[in-house]
Design a protein around this motif. Structure first.
Motif: not given
Length: 67
Positions: A38, A41-42
């Protein structure tokens, strides 16, 4: 020879803040892996907004490497 550090912020606000702090130690390996994915990805999504990035010249000047 003296240097002054000027704090330079992004020109626009990022759409999502990225939490770079590691999660607590009581996470399972699967939860930790999900947190890492996460976070990356961010960060990748955030770097697509070139207007929010700090210009390289400003970074060089901030750290005293100006040309």
């Amino acid at each position: 020879m003296g240097y002054s550090i000027v704090m330079v912020g992004p020109r626009s606000k990022p759409s999502e803040e990225i939490d770079f702090a590691p999660p607590s130690a009581d996470l399972s390996p699967a939860e930790y892996e999900a947190w890492k994915i996460e976070k990356v990805t961010k960060a990748l999504k955030q770097c697509e907004d070139r207007d929010a990035m700090i210009p390289a010249a400003d970074v060089w000047e901030r750290f005293g490497f100006e040309r």
